[in-house]
Design a protein around this motif. Structure first.
Motif, short mmCIF file in Angstrom:
data_model
loop_
_atom_site.label_atom_id
_atom_site.label_comp_id
_atom_site.label_asym_id
_atom_site.label_seq_id
_atom_site.Cartn_x
_atom_site.Cartn_y
_atom_site.Cartn_z
N SER A 195 3.71 -5.12 -1.00
CA SER A 195 2.87 -5.95 -0.13
C SER A 195 2.29 -5.12 1.01
CB SER A 195 3.68 -7.11 0.44
OG SER A 195 4.56 -6.66 1.47
N THR A 196 1.24 -5.64 1.64
CA THR A 196 0.66 -4.92 2.77
C THR A 196 1.63 -4.84 3.94
OG1 THR A 196 -0.40 -6.96 3.56
CG2 THR A 196 -1.71 -5.51 2.14
N ALA A 197 2.52 -5.82 4.08
CA ALA A 197 3.51 -5.78 5.15
C ALA A 197 4.44 -4.58 4.96
CB ALA A 197 4.31 -7.07 5.19
N VAL A 198 4.85 -4.33 3.72
CA VAL A 198 5.71 -3.18 3.43
C VAL A 198 4.93 -1.89 3.56
CG1 VAL A 198 7.07 -2.04 1.64
CG2 VAL A 198 7.25 -4.53 1.96
N LEU A 199 3.71 -1.86 3.03
CA LEU A 199 2.92 -0.64 3.06
C LEU A 199 2.56 -0.22 4.47
CD1 LEU A 199 1.54 1.53 1.41
CD2 LEU A 199 -0.43 0.03 1.14
N ALA A 200 2.27 -1.20 5.33
CA ALA A 200 1.90 -0.87 6.71
C ALA A 200 3.12 -0.48 7.55
CB ALA A 200 1.19 -2.06 7.36
N GLY A 201 4.31 -0.77 7.06
CA GLY A 201 5.53 -0.44 7.79
C GLY A 201 6.02 0.96 7.48
N ASP A 202 7.31 1.18 7.76
CA ASP A 202 7.86 2.53 7.58
C ASP A 202 8.99 2.56 6.56
OD1 ASP A 202 9.81 1.17 8.96
OD2 ASP A 202 9.77 2.45 10.73
N LEU A 206 5.29 8.03 2.85
CA LEU A 206 4.22 8.46 1.94
C LEU A 206 3.75 9.86 2.28
CD1 LEU A 206 2.09 5.18 1.74
CD2 LEU A 206 3.87 5.97 0.17
N PRO A 207 3.03 10.50 1.36
CA PRO A 207 2.56 11.86 1.61
C PRO A 207 1.64 11.94 2.83
CG PRO A 207 2.32 11.29 -0.70
CD PRO A 207 2.67 10.03 0.01
N SER A 208 1.61 13.11 3.44
CA SER A 208 0.68 13.35 4.54
C SER A 208 -0.75 13.13 4.05
CB SER A 208 0.85 14.78 5.06
OG SER A 208 -0.11 15.08 6.05
N GLY A 209 -1.55 12.46 4.86
CA GLY A 209 -2.93 12.18 4.48
C GLY A 209 -3.16 10.75 4.05
N THR A 210 -2.06 9.96 3.90
CA THR A 210 -2.20 8.56 3.47
C THR A 210 -2.31 7.59 4.64
OG1 THR A 210 0.21 8.38 3.30
CG2 THR A 210 -1.01 8.92 1.27
N GLU A 211 -2.47 8.12 5.84
CA GLU A 211 -2.57 7.24 7.01
C GLU A 211 -3.69 6.21 6.87
OE1 GLU A 211 -0.27 10.74 7.93
OE2 GLU A 211 -2.32 10.54 7.17
N PRO A 212 -4.87 6.58 6.34
CA PRO A 212 -5.93 5.57 6.17
C PRO A 212 -5.52 4.40 5.28
CG PRO A 212 -6.87 7.77 6.05
CD PRO A 212 -5.38 7.93 6.04
N TRP A 213 -4.66 4.64 4.32
CA TRP A 213 -4.20 3.56 3.45
C TRP A 213 -3.27 2.61 4.22
CZ3 TRP A 213 -6.10 7.97 1.71
CH2 TRP A 213 -6.88 7.96 0.53
N ARG A 214 -2.42 3.18 5.06
CA ARG A 214 -1.57 2.33 5.90
C ARG A 214 -2.42 1.52 6.88
NH1 ARG A 214 3.80 3.17 5.14
NH2 ARG A 214 4.59 5.28 4.69
N GLU A 215 -3.45 2.14 7.41
CA GLU A 215 -4.34 1.43 8.34
C GLU A 215 -5.07 0.30 7.62
OE1 GLU A 215 -6.81 4.52 9.82
OE2 GLU A 215 -5.20 5.47 10.99
N PRO A 256 -3.07 -8.16 6.93
CA PRO A 256 -1.69 -8.64 7.10
C PRO A 256 -1.40 -9.88 6.25
CG PRO A 256 -3.05 -9.29 8.96
CD PRO A 256 -3.90 -8.36 8.14
N LEU A 257 -0.12 -10.07 5.96
CA LEU A 257 0.29 -11.25 5.22
C LEU A 257 0.38 -12.45 6.17
CD1 LEU A 257 3.13 -10.03 2.83
CD2 LEU A 257 0.65 -9.95 2.54
N GLY A 258 -0.16 -13.57 5.71
CA GLY A 258 -0.06 -14.79 6.50
C GLY A 258 1.28 -15.48 6.26
N PHE A 297 -3.12 2.44 -5.97
CA PHE A 297 -2.71 1.26 -5.21
C PHE A 297 -3.18 -0.02 -5.90
CE2 PHE A 297 -2.79 4.80 -2.37
CZ PHE A 297 -1.72 4.59 -1.49
N ALA A 298 -2.28 -0.98 -5.96
CA ALA A 298 -2.59 -2.27 -6.57
C ALA A 298 -1.91 -3.37 -5.77
CB ALA A 298 -2.13 -2.30 -8.03
N GLY A 299 -2.19 -4.61 -6.14
CA GLY A 299 -1.66 -5.77 -5.42
C GLY A 299 -2.81 -6.71 -5.07
N GLU A 300 -2.50 -7.97 -4.85
CA GLU A 300 -3.55 -8.94 -4.57
C GLU A 300 -4.46 -8.51 -3.44
OE1 GLU A 300 -3.62 -10.91 -1.67
OE2 GLU A 300 -1.63 -10.46 -0.87
N ALA A 301 -3.91 -7.80 -2.47
CA ALA A 301 -4.71 -7.41 -1.29
C ALA A 301 -5.81 -6.42 -1.64
CB ALA A 301 -3.80 -6.80 -0.23
#
Length: 424
Positions: free
Chosen positions: A225-232, A236-245, A251-253, A378-382
């Motif tokens: 989920s985006t909640a997990v991906l945006a967390g710690d 993830l490898p260096s350079g994936t910061e834009p994906w976390r952003e 965010p999950l409602g 990357f996959a998922g409903e989001a």
């Protein structure tokens, strides 16, 4: 665990299962790692009081183009194509027809104004009528749809889903969650209760670290989920910061359910619907005796779901019980009893209901869907451009990510020069 696979899938929800199905169709060796002790993610059917109740996703939205329909029928699941309960108001409720019509008209007007707002601030709350008498009604329904208040909703994003929806909503009587969990191919290696804590790039693919050890593959598909991906939780490898952003911009409602059992004969018509206080932004939507079962399902979104998150299930039961008494009369209090309540927002491996793009952030879905270094997908409903918030959008995204991984692996020769996809 073995140390070489074609693809490692992280997350066993609808997206992860969709990816596994596509990889299995190409005879690829796939390993699925799931943090929890079950498959399905936000699709979860539980046998409660003898009935298969969906605690998460429940409806085959846009059923006439929903890929789960064909999967269900090919697997022997019945698909109920009759109209959903919310199209049939319960006949025993005394309601003010004029007020109900006014509330529905106000919601329709809000949706129309979203088109103008999308070209400006893109903040859905700007489409609310200033001082509007039915703004709380709009807020409640925005909570059902997106899980958040209009201030946090991208008008562009909201309209993308609304435009694509066919409004055909079908049902799997045995449970959507049952269907999703039963759809993992037998050829896919599965490890439950195996959270991933790190993913690194290697010369020939990826190394995925878990408490049970490190496993290697030519690529990884991340479906958390985006909640997990945006967390710690996952490094993830260096350079994936834009994906976390991008994940943080989606965010999950909050959406939760409260189930009650009808304990004795009561005047509840099967497969009908009721809505709580039209002027309360926390109001629930009530599915009454779905499939003829002696069950009432209360669906809460946004501020209503916050009751469960912040105050717990007892407060949720008390709130919906009070609304039911207001709708049906005091005798209801002795006719129903609490059965179960969900807590999606409190689950660390998920963290909420479904994604909603923040204002001016609808493009974050496309950004999140981009591959990273042709190793991490990357996959998922989001990540779906218009079927987000749905299990079929998640399924489709998993298939898309699997296709990307297959194409990337064909273009290189991992595992010491051997091309694992040469026969595909």
């Amino acid at each position: 665990m073995g140390n070489e696979f074609d693809v490692i899938i992280v997350g066993g929800g609808a997206a992860g299962i969709g990816a596994a199905r596509r990889l299995a169709a190409h005879n690829r060796a796939a390993l699925l790692l799931e943090a929890s002790s079950r498959l399905g993610g936000r699709a979860l059917t539980q046998d409660l009081a003898g009935y298969p109740l969906d605690l998460g996703c429940e409806w085959l939205h846009s059923g006439d183009r929903n890929a789960w329909v064909a999967i269900a029928e090919a697997s022997g699941f019945t698909v109920d194509r009759s109209d959903p309960p919310w199209t049939k108001a319960h006949p025993g409720i005394v309601k003010d027809e004029d007020e109900q019509e006014a509330a529905q008209r106000a919601f329709g007007d809000w949706e129309e104004r979203l088109r103008v707002v999308a070209a400006g601030s893109d903040r859905a709350s700007d489409a609310l009528e200033p001082g509007g008498a039915w703004n709380d009604y709009v807020r409640a329904f925005a909570g059902f749809m997106s899980g958040v208040a209009p201030e946090e909703i991208s008008a562009t994003d909201y309209m993308a889903y609304d435009t694509a929806s066919t409004n055909r909503n079908w049902n799997v009587p045995l449970g959507y969650g049952t269907l999703v969990a039963a759809s993992l191919p037998t050829s896919t290696s599965l490890r439950l209760a195996t959270p991933v804590d790190r993913i690194d790039l290697t010369a020939d693919g990826v190394a995925v670290s878990t408490r049970a050890g490190t496993v290697r593959a030519g690529a990884a598909i991340l479906t958390v989920s985006t909640a997990v991906l945006a967390g710690d939780a996952i490094r993830l490898p260096s350079g994936t910061e834009p994906w976390r952003e991008a994940a943080a911009a989606l965010p999950l409602g909050r959406n939760e359910k409260v189930f009650l059992v009808i304990g004795r004969d009561a005047a509840f018509e099967p497969n009908t619907h009721a809505y709580g206080n039209l002027r309360d932004p926390r109001s629930a939507s009530y599915s009454i005796r779905p499939n003829g079962w002696p069950i009432i399902e209360a669906f809460l979104g946004g501020d209503g779901a916050r009751i469960l998150e912040e105050e717990g299930p007892a407060a949720g039961f008390a709130y919906v019980s009070a609304q039911l008494v207001a709708l049906f009369g005091s005798e209801v209090a002795s006719a129903v009893r609490p059965l179960a309540a969900t807590s999606w927002s409190r689950m660390a491996s998920i963290g909420g209901a479904y994604s909603c793009a923040l204002p001016s952030q609808s493009q974050a879905r496309a950004r999140l869907a981009q591959p990273f270094e042709d190793r991490l997908f990357f996959a998922g409903e989001a990540t779906h451009p218009f079927d987000f918030t749905t299990a079929h959008g998640a399924l489709d995204s998993g298939e898309r990510a699997a296709d990307e991984a297959l194409a990337a692996l064909r273009d290189r020769h991992p595992f010491g020069g051997r091309d694992p996809l040469a026969a595909a």
